[in-house]
Scaffold this active site. Structure first.
Site, PDB file in Angstrom:
ATOM      1  N   THR A  71       7.411  33.752 -16.571  1.00 36.15           N
ATOM      2  CA  THR A  71       6.198  33.932 -15.726  1.00 36.15           C
ATOM      3  C   THR A  71       4.891  33.295 -15.738  1.00 36.15           C
ATOM      4  O   THR A  71       4.990  32.500 -16.824  1.00 36.15           O
ATOM      5  CB  THR A  71       6.083  35.503 -15.895  1.00 36.15           C
ATOM      6  OG1 THR A  71       5.121  36.030 -14.839  1.00 36.15           O
ATOM      7  CG2 THR A  71       5.558  35.972 -17.248  1.00 36.15           C
ATOM      8  N   GLU A 122       8.560  42.816 -18.883  1.00 36.67           N
ATOM      9  CA  GLU A 122       7.830  41.820 -19.706  1.00 36.67           C
ATOM     10  C   GLU A 122       7.466  42.093 -20.773  1.00 36.67           C
ATOM     11  O   GLU A 122       7.349  43.417 -21.330  1.00 36.67           O
ATOM     12  CB  GLU A 122       6.673  41.826 -18.835  1.00 36.67           C
ATOM     13  CG  GLU A 122       5.666  40.547 -19.067  1.00 36.67           C
ATOM     14  CD  GLU A 122       5.049  39.992 -18.006  1.00 36.67           C
ATOM     15  OE1 GLU A 122       4.110  39.184 -17.951  1.00 36.67           O
ATOM     16  OE2 GLU A 122       5.285  40.228 -16.861  1.00 36.67           O
ATOM     17  N   ASP A 172       8.434  43.211  -5.851  1.00 43.50           N
ATOM     18  CA  ASP A 172       7.392  43.164  -6.865  1.00 43.50           C
ATOM     19  C   ASP A 172       6.630  44.444  -7.056  1.00 43.50           C
ATOM     20  O   ASP A 172       5.228  44.656  -6.635  1.00 43.50           O
ATOM     21  CB  ASP A 172       6.514  41.740  -6.544  1.00 43.50           C
ATOM     22  CG  ASP A 172       5.548  41.345  -7.774  1.00 43.50           C
ATOM     23  OD1 ASP A 172       5.993  41.744  -9.126  1.00 43.50           O
ATOM     24  OD2 ASP A 172       4.861  40.687  -7.395  1.00 43.50           O
ATOM     25  N   PHE A 232       3.614  31.048  -9.358  1.00 44.43           N
ATOM     26  CA  PHE A 232       2.544  32.030  -8.721  1.00 44.43           C
ATOM     27  C   PHE A 232       2.169  31.323  -7.630  1.00 44.43           C
ATOM     28  O   PHE A 232       1.391  30.694  -7.944  1.00 44.43           O
ATOM     29  CB  PHE A 232       1.801  32.549  -9.725  1.00 44.43           C
ATOM     30  CG  PHE A 232       2.141  33.546 -10.715  1.00 44.43           C
ATOM     31  CD1 PHE A 232       3.524  33.783 -10.903  1.00 44.43           C
ATOM     32  CD2 PHE A 232       1.142  34.253 -11.147  1.00 44.43           C
ATOM     33  CE1 PHE A 232       3.969  35.093 -11.725  1.00 44.43           C
ATOM     34  CE2 PHE A 232       1.525  35.538 -12.066  1.00 44.43           C
ATOM     35  CZ  PHE A 232       3.046  35.620 -12.298  1.00 44.43           C
ATOM     36  N   LYS A 265      11.003  38.965 -19.314  1.00 41.32           N
ATOM     37  CA  LYS A 265       9.668  38.049 -18.781  1.00 41.32           C
ATOM     38  C   LYS A 265       8.958  37.508 -19.949  1.00 41.32           C
ATOM     39  O   LYS A 265       8.592  38.505 -20.759  1.00 41.32           O
ATOM     40  CB  LYS A 265       9.011  38.782 -17.747  1.00 41.32           C
ATOM     41  CG  LYS A 265       9.703  39.278 -16.371  1.00 41.32           C
ATOM     42  CD  LYS A 265       8.810  39.931 -15.344  1.00 41.32           C
ATOM     43  CE  LYS A 265       7.749  38.923 -14.726  1.00 41.32           C
ATOM     44  NZ  LYS A 265       6.876  39.804 -13.722  1.00 41.32           N
TER      45      LYS A 265
END
Length: 311
Positions: free
Chosen positions: A149, A89, A16, A171, A125
């Site tokens: 996400t 993303e 990440d 998350f 994403k």
């Protein structure tokens, strides 16, 4: 074996980060980026040339397009270092615009394919809003795989799976943050509400036969990570990858398709009204989704200002 090596027996490890050096050090299979990570990376001297090149080569285009080229430039460099997939993303400001999100996903994939990267190695994403999930459903039908996400609540996960998306990123750390602040207590191990949320989603998917991959994300400590050993994937920051590699404490598999069958979860059918109501009833999920979109939007604006300053 150290904890990272043990974890790799049960779970696919994903980096990440936008830091290439970290990827070389920890040998993950996949990698994820987001606007905040890219913003952080381009402020380092070793990555500024990517920003400068994107502006130099595409300076006459709208800033949004230059940003796309920059994101894909990072993705291309990352793909040289990993055997698997990179997540790139879409603009968080499109989180409530289905058609614009679809267009952005197609544009990003087109840039990767123009550079010779097959779409199977890229995940787009998208924020797990109702509109984002609908966009992902369209993109998936076109063979454009999506990583959903900013996912905090079970109704988001169910809607994503019903839409046939490739992967979700619940998350953990941000859920933990919310409960720690709201309840005023620390959590650890299996009692961590972020850990419990991902376990519930994983169990739901495996119990009811969904193929959507679950990738735990946003970790605050290694305990949250080891409690999810057995999750399909875990995306982990370089700092926590380092800590895992320095510990030889035992890692026991906690999640498996077999244990998921014993859960008491009931199957839910969600249309848009039910989705919105269930998410609204979840104060944590509603607040963290809104906050996450705001934060990513703010970092996207900062990145655009950096690009504008170089034009």
């Amino acid at each position: 074996m150290n904890q990272l090596e043990q974890l790799k027996q049960y779970t696919t490890i994903v980096a990440d980060t936008g830091d290439f050096q970290a990827m070389k050090a920890f040998a993950p299979r996949d990698a994820t980026t987001n606007p905040s990570l890219i913003l952080k990376a381009v402020q380092k001297d070793e990555y500024k040339p990517l920003l400068e090149r994107a502006v130099r080569d595409h300076g006459g285009k709208p800033i949004a397009e230059i940003t796309d080229h920059l994101l894909v430039a990072f993705g291309l460099e990352i793909l040289k270092l990993i055997p698997g997939r990179v997540s790139t993303e879409t603009d968080a400001r499109l989180s409530f615009d289905t058609e614009a999100t679809i267009a952005k996903g197609r544009a990003l994939i087109a840039l990767y394919e123009a550079a010779g990267i097959p779409r199977e190695r890229v995940l787009i994403k998208i924020a797990s809003t109702w509109e984002g999930i609908r966009a992902a459903q369209v993109l998936e039908r076109e063979g454009i795989r999506c990583n959903m996400t900013l996912l905090f609540a079970l109704p988001q996960a169910i809607a994503c799976a019903d839409a046939g998306v490739q992967l979700i990123s619940p998350f953990v750390g941000r859920i933990y943050d919310w409960y720690k602040k709201s309840i005023g207590q620390e959590y650890s191990g299996a009692d961590d509400p972020g850990v419990q949320s991902v376990k519930r989603i994983y169990d739901y998917y495996r119990k009811f036969g969904y193929e959507t991959e679950v990738m735990g994300a946003s970790f605050r400590n290694t305990s949250q990570i080891t409690e999810l050993a057995g999750c399909d994937l875990l995306t982990i920051s370089p700092e926590l990858l380092q800590k895992l590699s320095e510990s030889d404490a035992p890692v026991v598999r906690k999640l498996s398709p077999q244990q998921a069958q014993g859960s008491d979860l009931q199957k839910l059918d969600l249309d848009e009204k039910a989705f919105r109501f269930m998410l609204n009833e979840d104060a944590m999920g509603t607040e963290k989704l809104a906050e996450g979109i705001r934060l990513f939007c703010a970092d996207a604006v900062k990145l655009e200002k950096m690009i504008a300053a170089l034009r």
